[in-house]
Each structure stands twice: as structure tokens, then as C-alpha cells.
Write a protein that holds these residues in place. Sequence first.
Motif, PDB file in Angstrom:
ATOM      1  N   GLN B   6       0.838  -1.184   0.000  1.00 16.58           N
ATOM      2  CA  GLN B   6       0.000   0.000   0.000  1.00 16.58           C
ATOM      3  C   GLN B   6       0.880   1.244   0.000  1.00 16.58           C
ATOM      4  O   GLN B   6       1.967   1.250   0.563  1.00 16.58           O
ATOM      5  CB  GLN B   6      -0.904   0.032   1.242  1.00 16.58           C
ATOM      6  N   SER B   7       0.353   2.298  -0.637  1.00 14.62           N
ATOM      7  CA  SER B   7       1.080   3.564  -0.619  1.00 14.62           C
ATOM      8  C   SER B   7       0.092   4.719  -0.580  1.00 14.62           C
ATOM      9  O   SER B   7      -1.035   4.604  -1.086  1.00 14.62           O
ATOM     10  CB  SER B   7       1.972   3.681  -1.861  1.00 14.62           C
ATOM     11  N   PRO B   8       0.462   5.835   0.052  1.00 15.76           N
ATOM     12  CA  PRO B   8       1.677   5.992   0.846  1.00 15.76           C
ATOM     13  C   PRO B   8       1.526   5.327   2.215  1.00 15.76           C
ATOM     14  O   PRO B   8       0.468   4.804   2.541  1.00 15.76           O
ATOM     15  CB  PRO B   8       1.782   7.506   0.981  1.00 15.76           C
ATOM     16  N   THR B   9       2.577   5.367   3.009  1.00 13.02           N
ATOM     17  CA  THR B   9       2.530   4.801   4.347  1.00 13.02           C
ATOM     18  C   THR B   9       1.767   5.723   5.292  1.00 13.02           C
ATOM     19  O   THR B   9       0.954   5.268   6.103  1.00 13.02           O
ATOM     20  CB  THR B   9       3.953   4.584   4.886  1.00 13.02           C
ATOM     21  N   HIS B  10       2.084   6.997   5.186  1.00 10.20           N
ATOM     22  CA  HIS B  10       1.431   8.013   6.004  1.00 10.20           C
ATOM     23  C   HIS B  10       1.018   9.179   5.118  1.00 10.20           C
ATOM     24  O   HIS B  10       1.653   9.433   4.088  1.00 10.20           O
ATOM     25  CB  HIS B  10       2.376   8.543   7.102  1.00 10.20           C
TER      26      HIS B  10
END
Lengths: 110, 115
Positions: B6-10
Motif C-alpha cells: 500500500q502507498s503511501p505509508t502516512h
Amino acid sequence: LAKTTQPISMDSYEGQEVNITCSHNNIATNDYITWYQQFPSQGPRFIIQGYKTKVTNEVASLFIPADRKSSTLSLPRVSLSDTAVYYCLAPRNQGGKLIFGQGTELSVKP
Amino acid sequence: DAGVTQSPTHLIKTRGQQVTLRCSPKSGHDTVSWYQQALGQGPQFIFQYYEEEERQRGNFPDRFSGHQFPNYSSELNVNALLLGDSALYLCASSEPGTASSYEQYFGPGTRLTVT
């Protein structure tokens, strides 16, 4: 949809066996009981699934009595790395729609 | 063999903005589901995509929309962000022919903060 009830939290010590019981009184005939594990900041991970009696894999055992109104996830000889939230699901087959409750937060201490 | 990514992480967004989150399923998987997980709660089902179509939808408003591409990857879009949309957004995939399976493989999630 079978509603599940499980303890909010449990504490244990390294090397002990941990049993987490889940109640699912209105489980349907075709429902399977499924357990997931979730570590902090990670997605849930499938642990085990069963329909009746006992199922065992390399991670855990799942005990389901004949009336199927409850189930018990058994983790043998837990370690600190087993500290996680454990979710019991008894979803009526809804095409892969998983219904999570609040889960049981297991804390394993040294 | 890469798992679900998945992206982004944050991500940090402001109220009213729009956001797009991305997911690549585990190799060989063709069904993607999205979940929202608020702090201290279990994941809540948003919707599921199979064969580039939305198959099922949870109790989320139309501000939440998605898409699946021919390579099975997926996007989750949220419009008009609210503070209450702050959560961990999880993507899960499952094997072909098991769209109704209870065994789903989850990604690490995208942590969305709305300020």
C-alpha cells in the motif's frame, strides 16, 4: 449476521498456554469461525478457521463444541511476540465481507 | 513473492481536501477489499472490488469511492475529508475463485491524518 463476544483484554506470561473464548450464540448453519491476529501498526493476519470440533495448525488450535455457540482459540507456550489483538469472526458468508469486532488485546509479559 | 503493498505509508491532509490511496494485491490475487480502522477499533469494511467492479459496499457515504485496474491493483478515493476520516486504511486481497473466502491477506495500511 452472527454477533461475536470476546474479552476486551487478557494478560499472560511467556511459556504459558493462552485460551481466548469467543461467544457467537446466533451462528448460522453455514457460518465458519475465523480468527485473525493484528500486531500494532500492521494489518490483520489470518490465523485459523474451523466449522466444528478441533482444528490445529502451526500457530494455534481452535476448539468448537458441538452446539457451535462458542469457540476457543488456544495459543501454546506464548512468547512476547504473541502480544497482539486477536479477532474472532463468525461471518455469515457475505461474499468476503469480513466483520470485525473490538477483538481481545493479549499482553504477554516476561 | 511480494505480499499486499500500500502507498503511501502516512498521509496528512486538511479538512475538505481529497485523497487517493493505492493498493497492489498479493501476486495471483484478483479481489481487493478496503477497510477503515479507527484507533482502538476493529477494521470496518468499506467495499470490495472484483473484475474491476464494486461487488459489495459497507456502510460508508458516497464520499468514499474506488477503482480496480486490469492488473487488479486498486485505489480508494475519499472526497471532502472530515476529521473523522482520520484512520488506518487497510487493503486486503484474496485468491481467484475465493472472493467469498474468509482468508484475506492484508497490507500494512495507510495512516491518514486529517487536520
